[in-house]
Design an enzyme around this catalytic site. Structure first.
Site, PDB file in Angstrom:
ATOM      1  N   THR A   1     -29.567 -16.799   8.928  1.00 55.50           N
ATOM      2  CA  THR A   1     -28.898 -16.391   7.683  1.00 55.50           C
ATOM      3  C   THR A   1     -28.577 -14.900   7.724  1.00 55.50           C
ATOM      4  OG1 THR A   1     -30.077 -18.129   6.506  1.00 55.50           O
ATOM      5  CG2 THR A   1     -29.129 -16.387   5.161  1.00 55.50           C
TER       6      THR A   1
ATOM      7  N   GLU B   1     -37.526 -17.220  -1.201  1.00 57.48           N
ATOM      8  CA  GLU B   1     -36.381 -17.197  -0.290  1.00 57.48           C
ATOM      9  C   GLU B   1     -36.147 -15.810   0.292  1.00 57.48           C
ATOM     10  OE1 GLU B   1     -34.925 -19.705   1.159  1.00 57.48           O
ATOM     11  OE2 GLU B   1     -32.979 -19.628   0.184  1.00 57.48           O
TER      12      GLU B   1
HETATM   13  N1  HSE Z   1     -25.298 -18.377  -0.044  1.00 58.63           N
HETATM   14  C1  HSE Z   1     -26.142 -18.069   1.062  1.00 58.63           C
HETATM   15  C2  HSE Z   1     -25.280 -17.689   2.251  1.00 58.63           C
HETATM   16  C3  HSE Z   1     -26.957 -19.292   1.412  1.00 58.63           C
HETATM   17  O1  HSE Z   1     -24.275 -18.349   2.466  1.00 58.63           O
HETATM   18  O2  HSE Z   1     -25.598 -16.714   2.927  1.00 58.63           O
HETATM   19  C4  HSE Z   1     -28.014 -19.008   2.398  1.00 58.63           C
HETATM   20  O3  HSE Z   1     -29.085 -18.306   1.789  1.00 58.63           O
END
Ligand code: HSE
Length: 291
Positions: free
Chosen positions: A168, A120
């Site tokens: 993201t 990831e």
């Molecule tokens: N928890 C992470 C975010 C999920 O909200 O940025 C995406 O990788």
């Protein structure tokens, strides 16, 4: 040749930023692996044109490296990239489970979580486990730096994915650096309520625990129509609504019989903003499955 189906997931659930996650029954990625001298990757399916096949740049390349398991890896994407539905995590989770089996590495599902999280990191810049944990383990997961706690649960869900892209990295860029004590108190209360709701498979309790006064409002600015879609879903009977992962998908929790009307309300609300979208009527489901 080994095949694994690894489900889409939703991280955060509002009050559990970077901690909570759930596996969906659908959609899912399908990952096929075959032993080879060096790793090669082929990607087909939804949004595959945006996914690099270079093992240095693809999540599954890092997973193959970490497990010392070179392979021909074919990924059939059922989860659109940059959706907030754990697309890269599903591929990483599927590859971790498949390569562990293919090379008989003997790792437990829990041990595979940090390995898939490294994959990831290749795409998101950080090694979050909140999507890979539910994709590998299924159910509702609480991911901490020292490990993952899993709860089995049965919660109906609707995820509405608009035809807009939020990366993201961008979504993490707007996360506030701090929170006031009153906000921390509210988040703790909500996160505890949500966890109790998951333990009881109670959608109303989960919905009551989904509000988040800190990260979600900042990210909502990146999703055109978010406020309208959220209001429409709640008016149609959703118990709680929040941004799925880093967005742009919007997640609603509701009673089973309300899924259809909630999905229609969310689609119509995006449509009223001039944004096409699609809705998944699903529920919390199992983790990666070996065929
Ligand atoms: N928890 C992470 C975010 C999920 O909200 O940025 C995406 O990788």
């Amino acid at each position: 040749m080994l095949t694994v189906r690894a489900p889409a997931t939703s991280a955060n659930l509002g009050s559990g930023f970077d901690v909570f996650g759930v596996a969906f029954e659908r959609p899912a990625d399908v990952v096929r692996v075959e032993k080879a001298d060096r790793t090669t990757i082929e990607v087909t399916g939804v949004g595959s044109q945006y996914i690099p096949e270079d093992p240095e740049k693809n999540t599954v390349g890092a997973v193959a490296e970490a497990l010392d398991a070179p392979a021909h890896i074919k990924i059939d994407k059922g989860v659109r990239p940059a959706s907030g539905l754990g697309s890269s995590a599903a591929s990483a989770a599927g590859a971790a489970v498949a390569l562990n089996e293919l090379y008989d590495r003997g790792k437990s599902r829990e041990e595979l979580v940090p390995i898939a999280a490294e994959g990831e990191a290749v795409v998101s810049g950080d090694a979050h486990a909140d999507n890979v944990a539910p994709s590998i383990l299924g159910g509702f997961t609480i991911a901490r730096s020292d490990g993952v706690t899993r709860l089995g649960t049965d919660i109906p869900l609707v995820a509405c994915l608009p035809e807009i892209v939020v990366s993201t990295r961008d979504a993490r860029g707007v996360v506030p650096e701090g929170a006031r004590m009153s906000e921390v108190v509210e988040i703790v209360g909500n996160a505890a309520t949500l966890t109790a709701g998951m333990a009881r498979s109670d959608p109303e309790l989960v919905g009551r625990g989904m509000d988040d006064p800190v990260v979600t409002p900042a990210r909502a600015e990146l999703i055109d129509g978010y406020a309208e879609v959220r209001a429409a879903a709640l008016a149609a009977g959703a118990a709680g609504v929040t941004i799925s992962g880093a967005g742009p998908a919007v997640l609603a929790v509701c009673q089973s019989g309300k899924r259809r009307s909630v999905a229609t309300a969310m689609l119509d609300a995006f449509d009223a903003e001039g944004i096409e979208s699609r809705a998944y009527q699903t529920r919390v489901g199992a983790g990666a499955t070996l065929y």
